[in-house]
Design an enzyme around this catalytic site. Structure first.
Site, PDB file in Angstrom:
ATOM      1  N   CYS A   1     -36.334 -27.225  40.141  1.00 25.57           N
ATOM      2  CA  CYS A   1     -37.082 -26.143  39.159  1.00 25.57           C
ATOM      3  C   CYS A   1     -37.327 -26.928  37.796  1.00 25.57           C
ATOM      4  CB  CYS A   1     -36.179 -24.971  38.978  1.00 25.57           C
ATOM      5  SG  CYS A   1     -37.143 -23.928  37.765  1.00 25.57           S
TER       6      CYS A   1
ATOM      7  N   CYS B   1     -35.811 -25.247  34.812  1.00 28.75           N
ATOM      8  CA  CYS B   1     -34.444 -25.561  34.789  1.00 28.75           C
ATOM      9  C   CYS B   1     -34.295 -27.045  34.022  1.00 28.75           C
ATOM     10  CB  CYS B   1     -33.626 -25.549  35.964  1.00 28.75           C
ATOM     11  SG  CYS B   1     -33.308 -23.947  36.725  1.00 28.75           S
TER      12      CYS B   1
ATOM     13  N   HIS C   1     -30.935 -19.854  36.259  1.00 26.83           N
ATOM     14  CA  HIS C   1     -32.015 -19.758  37.071  1.00 26.83           C
ATOM     15  C   HIS C   1     -32.139 -18.413  37.600  1.00 26.83           C
ATOM     16  CE1 HIS C   1     -35.196 -21.235  39.773  1.00 26.83           C
ATOM     17  NE2 HIS C   1     -34.609 -20.439  40.637  1.00 26.83           N
TER      18      HIS C   1
ATOM     19  N   ASN D   1     -45.459 -12.358  34.829  1.00 28.41           N
ATOM     20  CA  ASN D   1     -45.959 -12.306  36.197  1.00 28.41           C
ATOM     21  C   ASN D   1     -44.892 -12.526  37.192  1.00 28.41           C
ATOM     22  OD1 ASN D   1     -48.492 -12.209  34.700  1.00 28.41           O
ATOM     23  ND2 ASN D   1     -48.517 -14.607  34.558  1.00 28.41           N
TER      24      ASN D   1
ATOM     25  N   THR E   1     -46.660 -18.458  39.000  1.00 26.63           N
ATOM     26  CA  THR E   1     -46.747 -19.807  39.598  1.00 26.63           C
ATOM     27  C   THR E   1     -45.493 -20.538  39.594  1.00 26.63           C
ATOM     28  OG1 THR E   1     -47.821 -20.767  37.529  1.00 26.63           O
ATOM     29  CG2 THR E   1     -49.416 -19.927  39.368  1.00 26.63           C
TER      30      THR E   1
ATOM     31  N   HIS F   1     -39.762 -16.077  33.438  1.00 32.98           N
ATOM     32  CA  HIS F   1     -40.111 -16.449  32.210  1.00 32.98           C
ATOM     33  C   HIS F   1     -41.089 -15.275  31.868  1.00 32.98           C
ATOM     34  CE1 HIS F   1     -43.058 -18.169  35.288  1.00 32.98           C
ATOM     35  NE2 HIS F   1     -43.889 -17.984  34.559  1.00 32.98           N
TER      36      HIS F   1
HETATM   37  P1  DGP Z   1     -46.816 -18.314  35.566  1.00 30.71           P
HETATM   38  O1  DGP Z   1     -48.247 -17.861  36.127  1.00 30.71           O
HETATM   39  O2  DGP Z   1     -46.548 -16.686  34.894  1.00 30.71           O
HETATM   40  O3  DGP Z   1     -45.850 -18.588  36.272  1.00 30.71           O
HETATM   41  O4  DGP Z   1     -46.960 -18.881  34.380  1.00 30.71           O
HETATM   42  C1  DGP Z   1     -46.414 -20.210  34.488  1.00 30.71           C
HETATM   43  C2  DGP Z   1     -46.709 -20.974  33.078  1.00 30.71           C
HETATM   44  O5  DGP Z   1     -46.057 -22.152  33.024  1.00 30.71           O
HETATM   45  C3  DGP Z   1     -48.281 -21.540  33.008  1.00 30.71           C
HETATM   46  O6  DGP Z   1     -48.813 -20.749  31.958  1.00 30.71           O
HETATM   47  C4  DGP Z   1     -48.299 -22.867  32.740  1.00 30.71           C
HETATM   48  C5  DGP Z   1     -46.800 -23.254  32.354  1.00 30.71           C
HETATM   49  N1  DGP Z   1     -46.230 -24.527  32.608  1.00 30.71           N
HETATM   50  C6  DGP Z   1     -46.292 -25.050  33.835  1.00 30.71           C
HETATM   51  N2  DGP Z   1     -45.485 -26.156  34.100  1.00 30.71           N
HETATM   52  C7  DGP Z   1     -45.269 -26.374  32.747  1.00 30.71           C
HETATM   53  C8  DGP Z   1     -44.452 -27.563  32.087  1.00 30.71           C
HETATM   54  O7  DGP Z   1     -44.119 -28.227  32.717  1.00 30.71           O
HETATM   55  N3  DGP Z   1     -44.350 -27.328  30.901  1.00 30.71           N
HETATM   56  C9  DGP Z   1     -44.548 -26.212  30.266  1.00 30.71           C
HETATM   57  N4  DGP Z   1     -44.613 -26.240  28.676  1.00 30.71           N
HETATM   58  N5  DGP Z   1     -45.534 -25.198  30.645  1.00 30.71           N
HETATM   59  C10 DGP Z   1     -45.434 -25.234  31.945  1.00 30.71           C
END
Ligand code: DGP
Length: 114
Positions: free
Chosen positions: A3, A6, A45, A87, A95, A100
């Site tokens: 993850c 995580c 998690h 979300n 995603t 979160h």
């Molecule tokens: P959601 O669609 O609600 O699952 O949003 C996931 C968010 O996580 C998206 O706005 C982009 C962010 N994100 C994805 N991978 C990473 C990462 O490796 N680092 C950071 N800082 N944000 C990330």
């Protein structure tokens, strides 16, 4: 552990952390959708909000996270308000499968969301 959030919580991959305590971490989103866009996660998690139970442990953790939202918002200068978004699942366009909350601010938000 596969993850990505995580790994961020464990500092195995870098992120721009703006708040951290024993239970939660808050870091800047990689793809900001507003002048301020951070993600607040429990270190523990949970795949999504659907994984949260009514156990005392879950209630305490999520209550703690919610009580810190305005503290983090104030730290980020969001005196004029903000939006908190979760979300959940496919229709919710989740995603990353680690619970979160998006904290967005620094501009006027629109409604309804897309
Ligand atoms: P959601 O669609 O609600 O699952 O949003 C996931 C968010 O996580 C998206 O706005 C982009 C962010 N994100 C994805 N991978 C990473 C990462 O490796 N680092 C950071 N800082 N944000 C990330």
């Amino acid at each position: 552990m596969s993850c990505i959030f995580c790994k961020i919580a464990q500092k195995e991959i870098p992120s721009d952390i703006v708040y951290e305590d024993e239970e939660i971490v808050c870091f800047r989103d990689l793809e900001p959708q507003a002048p301020v866009h951070v993600l607040i996660i429990p270190k523990k998690h949970y795949e999504s909000l659907d994984s949260v139970t009514e156990s005392g442990e879950d209630k305490e953790l999520l209550g703690h996270l919610m009580a810190k939202v305005h503290v983090i918002a104030a730290r980020l200068g969001l005196e004029n308000g903000y939006r908190l978004v979760n979300n959940c699942g496919e229709d919710g366009m989740q995603t990353v499968k680690h619970l979160h909350f998006h904290l967005l601010g620094g501009r006027q938000m629109g409604w309804p969301p897309g």
